[in-house]
Design a protein around this motif. Structure first.
Motif, PDB file in Angstrom:
ATOM      1  N   THR A  77      78.906  57.434  97.999  1.00  0.00           N
ATOM      2  CA  THR A  77      77.921  57.818  99.006  1.00  0.00           C
ATOM      3  C   THR A  77      76.896  56.712  99.242  1.00  0.00           C
ATOM      4  O   THR A  77      76.440  56.507 100.369  1.00  0.00           O
ATOM      5  N   ALA A  78      76.554  55.962  98.182  1.00  0.00           N
ATOM      6  CA  ALA A  78      75.638  54.835  98.370  1.00  0.00           C
ATOM      7  C   ALA A  78      76.283  53.741  99.206  1.00  0.00           C
ATOM      8  O   ALA A  78      75.640  53.137 100.077  1.00  0.00           O
ATOM      9  N   SER A  79      77.552  53.473  98.965  1.00  0.00           N
ATOM     10  CA  SER A  79      78.246  52.431  99.734  1.00  0.00           C
ATOM     11  C   SER A  79      78.370  52.818 101.202  1.00  0.00           C
ATOM     12  O   SER A  79      78.210  51.977 102.096  1.00  0.00           O
ATOM     13  N   ILE A  80      78.642  54.089 101.456  1.00  0.00           N
ATOM     14  CA  ILE A  80      78.728  54.550 102.847  1.00  0.00           C
ATOM     15  C   ILE A  80      77.380  54.376 103.543  1.00  0.00           C
ATOM     16  O   ILE A  80      77.299  53.925 104.696  1.00  0.00           O
ATOM     17  N   ASP A  81      76.298  54.711 102.857  1.00  0.00           N
ATOM     18  CA  ASP A  81      74.980  54.535 103.462  1.00  0.00           C
ATOM     19  C   ASP A  81      74.662  53.058 103.664  1.00  0.00           C
ATOM     20  O   ASP A  81      74.040  52.674 104.666  1.00  0.00           O
ATOM     21  N   ALA A  82      75.090  52.206 102.715  1.00  0.00           N
ATOM     22  CA  ALA A  82      74.844  50.767 102.852  1.00  0.00           C
ATOM     23  C   ALA A  82      75.608  50.190 104.042  1.00  0.00           C
ATOM     24  O   ALA A  82      75.127  49.255 104.705  1.00  0.00           O
ATOM     25  N   VAL A  83      76.781  50.716 104.320  1.00  0.00           N
ATOM     26  CA  VAL A  83      77.528  50.283 105.504  1.00  0.00           C
ATOM     27  C   VAL A  83      76.704  50.549 106.759  1.00  0.00           C
ATOM     28  O   VAL A  83      76.649  49.723 107.686  1.00  0.00           O
ATOM     29  N   ARG A  84      76.032  51.702 106.792  1.00  0.00           N
ATOM     30  CA  ARG A  84      75.173  52.012 107.932  1.00  0.00           C
ATOM     31  C   ARG A  84      73.942  51.119 107.960  1.00  0.00           C
ATOM     32  O   ARG A  84      73.524  50.628 109.013  1.00  0.00           O
ATOM     33  N   LEU A  85      73.375  50.876 106.769  1.00  0.00           N
ATOM     34  CA  LEU A  85      72.148  50.083 106.666  1.00  0.00           C
ATOM     35  C   LEU A  85      72.391  48.606 106.977  1.00  0.00           C
ATOM     36  O   LEU A  85      71.548  47.936 107.551  1.00  0.00           O
ATOM     37  N   LYS A  86      73.536  48.100 106.547  1.00  0.00           N
ATOM     38  CA  LYS A  86      73.953  46.694 106.703  1.00  0.00           C
ATOM     39  C   LYS A  86      72.903  45.687 106.195  1.00  0.00           C
ATOM     40  O   LYS A  86      72.283  44.939 106.955  1.00  0.00           O
ATOM     41  N   PRO A  87      72.718  45.638 104.878  1.00  0.00           N
ATOM     42  CA  PRO A  87      71.867  44.596 104.297  1.00  0.00           C
ATOM     43  C   PRO A  87      72.554  43.241 104.397  1.00  0.00           C
ATOM     44  O   PRO A  87      73.746  43.150 104.710  1.00  0.00           O
ATOM     45  N   ASP A  88      71.815  42.193 104.087  1.00  0.00           N
ATOM     46  CA  ASP A  88      72.392  40.846 104.123  1.00  0.00           C
ATOM     47  C   ASP A  88      73.376  40.621 102.987  1.00  0.00           C
ATOM     48  O   ASP A  88      74.319  39.825 103.111  1.00  0.00           O
ATOM     49  N   VAL A  89      73.150  41.289 101.859  1.00  0.00           N
ATOM     50  CA  VAL A  89      74.000  41.119 100.685  1.00  0.00           C
ATOM     51  C   VAL A  89      73.855  42.364  99.818  1.00  0.00           C
ATOM     52  O   VAL A  89      72.822  43.052  99.879  1.00  0.00           O
ATOM     53  N   ALA A  90      74.894  42.670  99.034  1.00  0.00           N
ATOM     54  CA  ALA A  90      74.837  43.824  98.133  1.00  0.00           C
ATOM     55  C   ALA A  90      75.105  43.372  96.708  1.00  0.00           C
ATOM     56  O   ALA A  90      76.021  42.578  96.452  1.00  0.00           O
ATOM     57  N   LEU A  91      74.295  43.877  95.781  1.00  0.00           N
ATOM     58  CA  LEU A  91      74.550  43.724  94.351  1.00  0.00           C
ATOM     59  C   LEU A  91      75.126  45.046  93.864  1.00  0.00           C
ATOM     60  O   LEU A  91      74.470  46.091  93.952  1.00  0.00           O
ATOM     61  N   VAL A  92      76.367  45.025  93.391  1.00  0.00           N
ATOM     62  CA  VAL A  92      77.075  46.235  92.993  1.00  0.00           C
ATOM     63  C   VAL A  92      77.285  46.196  91.485  1.00  0.00           C
ATOM     64  O   VAL A  92      77.772  45.195  90.944  1.00  0.00           O
ATOM     65  N   MET A  93      76.934  47.282  90.825  1.00  0.00           N
ATOM     66  CA  MET A  93      77.026  47.355  89.379  1.00  0.00           C
ATOM     67  C   MET A  93      78.189  48.260  88.987  1.00  0.00           C
ATOM     68  O   MET A  93      78.293  49.386  89.487  1.00  0.00           O
ATOM     69  N   ASN A  94      79.084  47.764  88.119  1.00  0.00           N
ATOM     70  CA  ASN A  94      80.174  48.544  87.527  1.00  0.00           C
ATOM     71  C   ASN A  94      81.451  48.446  88.362  1.00  0.00           C
ATOM     72  O   ASN A  94      81.448  48.688  89.564  1.00  0.00           O
ATOM     73  N   VAL A  95      82.554  48.138  87.676  1.00  0.00           N
ATOM     74  CA  VAL A  95      83.847  47.993  88.351  1.00  0.00           C
ATOM     75  C   VAL A  95      84.349  49.301  88.941  1.00  0.00           C
ATOM     76  O   VAL A  95      85.235  49.289  89.799  1.00  0.00           O
ATOM     77  N   ALA A  96      83.817  50.442  88.503  1.00  0.00           N
ATOM     78  CA  ALA A  96      84.229  51.705  89.120  1.00  0.00           C
ATOM     79  C   ALA A  96      83.940  51.693  90.608  1.00  0.00           C
ATOM     80  O   ALA A  96      84.631  52.350  91.397  1.00  0.00           O
ATOM     81  N   ASN A  97      82.935  50.941  91.014  1.00  0.00           N
ATOM     82  CA  ASN A  97      82.599  50.853  92.435  1.00  0.00           C
ATOM     83  C   ASN A  97      83.457  49.836  93.180  1.00  0.00           C
ATOM     84  O   ASN A  97      83.234  49.602  94.371  1.00  0.00           O
ATOM     85  N   GLY A  98      84.450  49.270  92.499  1.00  0.00           N
ATOM     86  CA  GLY A  98      85.407  48.408  93.181  1.00  0.00           C
ATOM     87  C   GLY A  98      86.174  49.143  94.269  1.00  0.00           C
ATOM     88  O   GLY A  98      86.638  48.534  95.243  1.00  0.00           O
ATOM     89  N   TYR A  99      86.295  50.467  94.138  1.00  0.00           N
ATOM     90  CA  TYR A  99      86.997  51.261  95.145  1.00  0.00           C
ATOM     91  C   TYR A  99      86.296  51.183  96.507  1.00  0.00           C
ATOM     92  O   TYR A  99      86.948  51.345  97.544  1.00  0.00           O
ATOM     93  N   TRP A 100      84.980  50.959  96.500  1.00  0.00           N
ATOM     94  CA  TRP A 100      84.209  51.002  97.748  1.00  0.00           C
ATOM     95  C   TRP A 100      83.916  49.615  98.302  1.00  0.00           C
ATOM     96  O   TRP A 100      83.327  49.499  99.383  1.00  0.00           O
ATOM     97  N   LEU A 101      84.328  48.566  97.598  1.00  0.00           N
ATOM     98  CA  LEU A 101      84.090  47.206  98.095  1.00  0.00           C
ATOM     99  C   LEU A 101      84.770  46.941  99.438  1.00  0.00           C
ATOM    100  O   LEU A 101      84.193  46.225 100.274  1.00  0.00           O
TER     101      LEU A 101
END
Length: 363
Positions: A77-101
């Motif tokens: 859900t955070a990644s989906i919101d970040a897609v809408r927000l479109k920051p310049d860069v994302a720092l992603v913590m934990n390989v479990a979130n590799g699914y949303w990269l």
């Protein structure tokens, strides 16, 4: 002004674990350097004695607060919101979130991923969860623009498994004032244990060792499972059996933790997986004499400034007694550890390394 979104932690200011500790320091460091910072989190974050910086935007998204689903669901859900927000860069913590990269990549958002330790080796996960993390690791190797490893030994594994070199950025520590021990504990008199209650942190082994020494030595335990269960029940049973055992549960007060580390006779660090552990480097900075499980990661961090032991509770108990009985040796160990932490694991330097890694992606 660059804008970074930080995804994959419990939020800010949170006191749950290593990722949250890093994000607390990094977020505030970046806003001081004129970055816009958005940190995604969960509603229960924001507890503790640390005052939040109002310049940091905290966004809560929905998820499922279950042991096996929380990281994946909140990360999605955070990644989906970040897609809408479109920051310049994302720092992603934990390989479990590799699914949303792939979502972030499709939106043109560069990603810096802290891979943490080797999640699929953690005993707390069942076979299905380990498989999920393995696939997340492969996806991270494929879709992350850059990865961060917090230990050189972790970097070696990622190079071997996936051919992905990582940027080495460990956890940091802060200088803290020396104050008296809390709860009226005499300085240098007690054994301290600080860890999340999961099997790979040697919790069972330490509890069994505590039973062998608690009649003669005060024992202070900091930590919990976060979900209740057998290890929490075992800690409660220890406090009922021995007046000398004090269980504090999960502590969100940094000052209390620092005071406990600064005044203990010996700190037992039982972590066996993962890379550089933030609790260990802060304990070192506080001058705690450290007895650690003998792993490649703990040896990388401590080098010659700690003692090492295997998993046998009797051996752990004997080593704790021996170090408590040699206060001059313990004091020398603590002083050497503090110097090493000051030189190698310092938060301002660590945050500067993160900033440079993020800037490289912007370029």
């Amino acid at each position: 002004m660059a804008h970074v979104a930080i995804i994959g932690t419990r939020g800010y200011p949170s006191y749950y674990g290593g990722f949250e500790t890093a994000v607390r320091f990094l977020g505030e460091f970046l806003v001081e350097k004129d970055w816009d910072v958005t940190i995604y989190g969960r509603p229960e974050s924001g507890e503790g004695n640390h005052k939040a910086d109002p310049r940091i935007e905290v966004k809560f998204t929905r998820g499922w607060d279950k042991k096996a689903t929380s990281t994946l669901s909140y990360g999605m859900t955070a990644s989906i919101d970040a897609v809408r927000l479109k920051p310049d860069v994302a720092l992603v913590m934990n390989v479990a979130n590799g699914y949303w990269l792939p979502l972030l990549k499709a939106r043109g958002i560069p990603t810096l991923v802290n891979v943490d330790g080797v999640e699929w080796e953690r005993a707390k996960w069942n076979r299905a969860a380990r498989a999920v993390f393995r696939v997340g690791g492969r996806l991270t190797a494929r879709f992350a623009d850059e990865i961060v490893v917090d230990a050189e030994a972790i970097g070696d594994r990622w190079q071997e498994w996936y051919g992905r070199p990582g940027v080495y950025i460990p956890y940091g520590s802060l200088e803290v004032p020396k104050r008296p021990a809390p709860f009226g504990l005499p300085q240098g008199s007690y054994v301290l244990f600080v860890a999340r209650f999961v099997p790979e942190n040697s919790v069972d082994e330490f509890f069994e060792a505590s039973r062998k020494i608690a009649r003669d030595v005060p024992v202070v335990i900091v930590g919990s499972s976060g979900y209740g269960g057998e290890l929490d029940q075992a800690a409660a049973a220890l406090t009922s059996e021995f007046d000398s055992v004090r269980w504090l549960g999960h502590v969100r007060d940094d000052n209390l933790l620092h005071d406990l580390w600064s005044n203990c006779g010996v700190y037992f660090h039982g972590h066996t997986v993962g890379g550089t552990n933030p609790a260990l480097v802060q304990a070192m900075r506080c001058g705690a004499p450290v007895l650690a499980r003998d792993t490649v990661f703990n040896r990388e961090v401590l080098a010659e400034t700690g003692h090492f032991v295997d998993s046998d509770p009797g051996v752990i108990a004997d080593a704790l007694r021996d170090l408590l009985a040699a206060p001059a040796e313990a004091r020398c160990l603590g002083e050497a550890a503090a110097l090493r932490a000051r030189e190698k694991f310092d938060w301002p330097s660590i945050c500067g390394d993160y900033k440079r890694a993020l800037e490289n992606l912007l370029e």
